[in-house]
Design a protein around this motif. Structure first.
Motif, PDB file in Angstrom:
ATOM      1  N   ALA A 112       0.820  -1.224   0.000  1.00  0.00           N
ATOM      2  CA  ALA A 112       0.000   0.000   0.000  1.00  0.00           C
ATOM      3  C   ALA A 112       0.846   1.261   0.000  1.00  0.00           C
ATOM      4  N   ILE A 113       1.808   1.317  -0.907  1.00  0.00           N
ATOM      5  CA  ILE A 113       2.663   2.502  -1.005  1.00  0.00           C
ATOM      6  C   ILE A 113       1.852   3.682  -1.523  1.00  0.00           C
ATOM      7  N   ASP A 114       2.086   4.835  -0.923  1.00  0.00           N
ATOM      8  CA  ASP A 114       1.498   6.093  -1.402  1.00  0.00           C
ATOM      9  C   ASP A 114       2.645   7.025  -1.767  1.00  0.00           C
ATOM     10  N   ARG A 115       2.543   7.670  -2.913  1.00  0.00           N
ATOM     11  CA  ARG A 115       3.617   8.556  -3.382  1.00  0.00           C
ATOM     12  C   ARG A 115       3.645   9.881  -2.637  1.00  0.00           C
ATOM     13  N   GLY A 116       2.579  10.181  -1.923  1.00  0.00           N
ATOM     14  CA  GLY A 116       2.549  11.406  -1.135  1.00  0.00           C
ATOM     15  C   GLY A 116       2.373  12.668  -1.957  1.00  0.00           C
ATOM     16  N   ASP A 117       1.634  12.544  -3.076  1.00  0.00           N
ATOM     17  CA  ASP A 117       1.436  13.715  -3.939  1.00  0.00           C
ATOM     18  C   ASP A 117       0.779  14.873  -3.200  1.00  0.00           C
ATOM     19  N   ASP A 118      -0.077  14.555  -2.226  1.00  0.00           N
ATOM     20  CA  ASP A 118      -0.792  15.623  -1.528  1.00  0.00           C
ATOM     21  C   ASP A 118       0.131  16.461  -0.642  1.00  0.00           C
ATOM     22  N   MET A 119       1.360  15.970  -0.421  1.00  0.00           N
ATOM     23  CA  MET A 119       2.327  16.741   0.361  1.00  0.00           C
ATOM     24  C   MET A 119       3.389  17.392  -0.510  1.00  0.00           C
ATOM     25  N   SER A 120       3.162  17.414  -1.813  1.00  0.00           N
ATOM     26  CA  SER A 120       4.071  18.152  -2.687  1.00  0.00           C
ATOM     27  C   SER A 120       4.172  19.596  -2.214  1.00  0.00           C
ATOM     28  N   ASN A 121       5.373  20.124  -2.248  1.00  0.00           N
ATOM     29  CA  ASN A 121       5.669  21.481  -1.782  1.00  0.00           C
ATOM     30  C   ASN A 121       5.694  21.580  -0.253  1.00  0.00           C
ATOM     31  N   TRP A 122       5.764  20.439   0.430  1.00  0.00           N
ATOM     32  CA  TRP A 122       6.078  20.411   1.854  1.00  0.00           C
ATOM     33  C   TRP A 122       7.575  20.147   1.986  1.00  0.00           C
ATOM     34  N   SER A 123       8.143  20.527   3.096  1.00  0.00           N
ATOM     35  CA  SER A 123       9.532  20.174   3.379  1.00  0.00           C
ATOM     36  C   SER A 123       9.567  18.823   4.077  1.00  0.00           C
ATOM     37  N   PRO A 124      10.697  18.108   4.029  1.00  0.00           N
ATOM     38  CA  PRO A 124      10.805  16.863   4.786  1.00  0.00           C
ATOM     39  C   PRO A 124      10.515  17.049   6.273  1.00  0.00           C
ATOM     40  N   ALA A 125      10.969  18.155   6.824  1.00  0.00           N
ATOM     41  CA  ALA A 125      10.723  18.413   8.249  1.00  0.00           C
ATOM     42  C   ALA A 125       9.241  18.542   8.549  1.00  0.00           C
ATOM     43  N   GLU A 126       8.482  19.080   7.604  1.00  0.00           N
ATOM     44  CA  GLU A 126       7.036  19.217   7.781  1.00  0.00           C
ATOM     45  C   GLU A 126       6.305  17.895   7.517  1.00  0.00           C
ATOM     46  N   ALA A 127       6.817  17.121   6.558  1.00  0.00           N
ATOM     47  CA  ALA A 127       6.110  15.921   6.122  1.00  0.00           C
ATOM     48  C   ALA A 127       6.214  14.760   7.103  1.00  0.00           C
ATOM     49  N   LEU A 128       7.359  14.593   7.748  1.00  0.00           N
ATOM     50  CA  LEU A 128       7.547  13.424   8.598  1.00  0.00           C
ATOM     51  C   LEU A 128       6.503  13.316   9.706  1.00  0.00           C
ATOM     52  N   PRO A 129       6.239  14.369  10.484  1.00  0.00           N
ATOM     53  CA  PRO A 129       5.209  14.211  11.520  1.00  0.00           C
ATOM     54  C   PRO A 129       3.817  13.957  10.962  1.00  0.00           C
ATOM     55  N   GLU A 130       3.515  14.489   9.783  1.00  0.00           N
ATOM     56  CA  GLU A 130       2.208  14.246   9.171  1.00  0.00           C
ATOM     57  C   GLU A 130       2.088  12.784   8.730  1.00  0.00           C
ATOM     58  N   ILE A 131       3.147  12.238   8.140  1.00  0.00           N
ATOM     59  CA  ILE A 131       3.135  10.827   7.747  1.00  0.00           C
ATOM     60  C   ILE A 131       2.917   9.945   8.968  1.00  0.00           C
ATOM     61  N   THR A 132       3.630  10.254  10.045  1.00  0.00           N
ATOM     62  CA  THR A 132       3.500   9.481  11.279  1.00  0.00           C
ATOM     63  C   THR A 132       2.090   9.580  11.850  1.00  0.00           C
TER      64      THR A 132
END
Length: 212
Positions: free
Chosen positions: A105-125
């Protein structure tokens, strides 16, 4: 938020995925025979949307990247990421203790395009997921190269480099070369394993993830 995997096509069997890795040249890259590779997958059973992952101890990221292909052009690692094989899984990601394993069930995370890695990690978690490692991202594209699309590429922030006891500021990402700068015009359109700063945003990069 409900996550829908990018690919909804039927999942190949483990044997079919191993055959694809053999066709891509993994046995030579890993220094083993095709039959040895098949035996390493023994006991694995692919479920819905499962992808067979090459563990770092079987083949280095620098050996996997050239096995990628897009429009007949092989993948490559950017020149200023010669230490890519020193990147390891971040805290909280425990890789299975076997040379080949499955994620799903891999998701490419398109909805987080233009986020920084620092912003994306807590949202993914927060979504009950974890980011892909660089090996998992490369393995995904070895099975489904069509998931790397113009304007729709991804970071693999599950891998980071620890240097002098601290996280290096670079985060791995896989995208399509524009053939500029040190990439060279001959590599235009080729799959590219590079990096981005952990606090920078990029409109063409999402954040690939899988359920915990």
């Amino acid at each position: 938020m409900t996550i829908t995997p990018v690919s909804m096509t039927p999942t190949p069997t483990v044997r079919e995925q191993v055959d694809r890795l053999i066709e891509a040249g993994l046995p030579a890259a890993a220094g083993i025979s095709a039959e040895e590779l098949r035996s390493l997958a023994s006991g694995l059973r692919a479920g819905p949307d499962s992808i067979l992952v090459v563990h770092p101890r079987l083949a280095a990221a620098s050996a996997l990247a050239p096995l990628l292909s897009r429009n007949g052009k092989p993948g490559f690692v950017v020149g200023d990421m010669s230490d890519v094989d020193e990147f390891t899984a971040i805290d909280g990601i425990d890789l299975p203790d076997r040379p080949l394993y499955l994620i799903h069930a891999i998701d490419r995370g398109d909805d987080m395009s233009n986020w920084s890695p620092a912003e994306a990690l807590p949202e993914i978690t927060a979504r009950g997921r974890r980011p892909l490692t660089v090996h998992e991202g490369l393995s995904w594209l070895l099975q489904q190269p069509e998931q790397l699309q113009p304007g729709r590429c991804f970071m693999t922030i599950g891998s980071r480099l620890i240097r002098d006891g601290a996280l290096d500021a670079r985060t791995p990402a896989i995208w399509i070369s524009g053939g500029t700068g040190r990439d060279g015009r001959a590599r235009r359109g080729a799959p590219k394993l590079g990096w981005c700063w952990a606090r920078n945003r990029h409109t063409w990069l999402g954040f690939a993830s899988t359920p915990r």
